[in-house]
Design an enzyme around this catalytic site. Structure first.
Site, PDB file in Angstrom:
ATOM      1  CG  ASP A  13      -1.575  -1.287   1.357  1.00  0.00           C
ATOM      2  OD1 ASP A  13      -2.191  -1.670   0.228  1.00  0.00           O
ATOM      3  OD2 ASP A  13      -1.924  -1.651   2.407  1.00  0.00           O
ATOM      4  CE  LYS A  16       2.603  -2.242  -4.746  1.00  0.00           C
ATOM      5  NZ  LYS A  16       2.604  -2.174  -3.296  1.00  0.00           N
ATOM      6  N   GLY A  40      -4.625  -4.654  -4.677  1.00  0.00           N
ATOM      7  CA  GLY A  40      -5.620  -3.876  -5.031  1.00  0.00           C
ATOM      8  C   GLY A  40      -5.127  -2.500  -5.677  1.00  0.00           C
ATOM      9  CG  HIS A  41      -3.503  -1.927  -9.110  1.00  0.00           C
ATOM     10  ND1 HIS A  41      -3.234  -3.343  -8.663  1.00  0.00           N
ATOM     11  CD2 HIS A  41      -3.981  -1.846 -10.378  1.00  0.00           C
ATOM     12  CE1 HIS A  41      -3.528  -4.049 -10.060  1.00  0.00           C
ATOM     13  NE2 HIS A  41      -3.938  -3.288 -10.740  1.00  0.00           N
ATOM     14  CD  GLN A 224       0.462  -8.768  -2.253  1.00  0.00           C
ATOM     15  OE1 GLN A 224       1.197  -9.479  -2.807  1.00  0.00           O
ATOM     16  NE2 GLN A 224      -0.767  -8.726  -2.526  1.00  0.00           N
TER      17      GLN A 224
END
Ligand code: IMP
Length: 429
Positions: A13, A16, A40-41, A224
């Site tokens: 988190d 990125k 998740g992005h 991650q």
């Protein structure tokens, strides 16, 4: 030609997405190499439309990019098809997405076991995302996994699912007191889903190698973060894959000597989701300030993130184990308005000073941060586009981070907007 790996240099988190925004447009390939839909992005189209993705690489909105889900990824077929359907429904062409024949499939029994195993562990739980990631990687290593290519040979698929369920159903019923799954129903469901993704299956390691030979730019996007790596992270409070730079080679099939650039993404402070040691964690109003100001809530699970000050021991460790060539500092603006900003420069472990990561997890669990207090700044920095636009104390903060982390800073995020970034060194120039 640039083969760039983007790596979370803390516990995930780190933001990125900012780095993929900066470099993605000039890439021909964007590759996921580990993890699955535990990541998740959010990607944003030029018209402002936002997409929350978990599995599909972030280059999907750029027509010139070929997106690869590499061999190191674990794929939940239902989630993959759901993401593709949403993208297509909203007018995104997804024909530029291919999947490695060697990636493993997350089966319904992996998800079921992930959830019940965590409940069974009680207060010792890892705090997983409950997406079946760990159980799928367990089967991969135990050589009883189901791979993407198995859907091309239904009799092999059936053999593998039946053999796996022989064991998994016993676990579900006898240990966890749940219902077992019907092998035929699982096989039928996967074959049915496969009809919708079969055409995307490819020898992605060959395609990537040929692309590098042609001099094309490749972005390998890590999920991650370094401290969640199964080898180099805070084991056992880690994910089950290798987000670090070595994992980028293994999980994509691109040979390590072909990688030209390794960028570590570091938040200007630290966050962590789930259980496990976190020396600079703040359980007071300062932690709450970082959580609120930094909007620290997970994209995948919605969980509130644990927050703390910047940890230079972690940053230095990430530089070392990833061989980082550059740092991208994100969310510097979140620190604006603090009178002083503490930075952890070492640990006190039962009276002994550590400047590097302790060798044992027991020592890391006992680590108390040793802080250096740096003067803060109160100016709004979101408009800064060069280092010279920053207040002197913000520049001093970055200089100290660079010195402590042992790696040059090549970009700094100063706000949530796509363009709110200071580019110090253009890595694709
Ligand atoms: P798993 O990856 O679901 O097995 O979860 C293992 C650990 O990694 C848990 O502490 C999760 O909270 C953490 N984790 C997994 N994915 C992410 C991520 O994308 N960001 C931050 N933490 C993550």
């Amino acid at each position: 030609m640039t083969v760039m790996v983007l790596i979370g240099a803390q516990w995930g988190d780190e933001g990125k997405g900012k780095a993929t925004d900066l470099y993605g447009e000039r890439m021909q390939w964007v590759v996921r190499y580990q993890g699955g839909n535990n990541a998740g992005h959010t990607v944003v189209r030029p018209d402002g439309q936002k997409f929350a993705l978990h599995l599909v690489p972030s280059g999907i909105l750029s027509p010139q990019v070929t997106n690869v889900i590499g061999n190191g990824v674990v794929i939940d077929p239902g989630v993959l098809l759901g993401e593709i359907a949403e993208l297509e429904d909203r007018g995104v062409d997804t024909s530029n997405l291919m999947i490695s024949a060697d990636a493993h499939l997350i089966m319904p029994y992996h998800v079921a076991i992930d959830k019940v195993a965590e409940r069974y562990l009680g207060s010792s739980k890892i705090g997983t995302t409950g997406r079946g990631i760990g159980p799928c990687y367990q089967d991969k290593i135990a050589r009883m996994g189901v791979r993407v290519q198995d859907v091309l040979d239904p009799s092999i698929l059936a053999q593998k699912v039946e053999a796996a369920l022989d064991v998994k159903n016993q676990m579900l019923v006898k240990i966890y007191n749940r219902k077992g799954l019907d092998p035929q129903a699982v096989i039928d469901a996967v074959l049915d889903q496969a009809e919708a993704f079969k055409h995307r299956i490819a020898d992605t390691r060959l395609k990537l190698d040929q692309a590098v030979d042609r001099g094309e730019n490749v972005l390998l996007e890590g999920g991650q973060g370094t401290l969640l790596d199964v080898d180099h992270g805070t084991y056992p409070f880690v994910t089950s894959s290798s987000p670090t730079a070595g994992g980028a080679a293994t999980g994509s099939g691109i040979g390590p000597t072909r990688i030209t650039t390794v960028v570590g993404i570091l938040k200007a402070y630290t966050t962590r989701v789930g259980s496990g040691p976190f020396p600079t964690e703040l359980l007071d109003a300062s932690g709450e300030y970082l959580r609120e100001t930094g909007h620290e809530r997970g994209v995948t699970t919605g969980r509130a993130r644990r927050c703390g000050w910047f940890d230079a021991v972690v940053a230095r460790y990430s530089t070392r184990v990833n061989g980082l060539t550059d740092l991208f500092i994100t969310k510097l603006d979140v620190l604006s308005s603090l009178s002083t900003v503490p930075v952890c420069v070492g640990y006190d472990v039962d009276g002994v000073r550590f400047d590097e990561m302790p060798m044992t997890q027991t020592a890391f669990h006992h680590a108390k941060p040793i802080y250096e207090e740096l003067p803060g700044w109160s100016e709004d920095i979101t408009g800064a586009r060069t280092l010279a636009d920053l207040p002197a104390n913000a520049r001093r903060y970055l200089d100290r981070l660079e010195e402590l982390a042992g790696c040059r800073i090549s970009a700094v995020g100063v706000g949530p907007g796509q363009n709110e970034t200071i580019v110090v060194n253009d890595l694709l120039a």
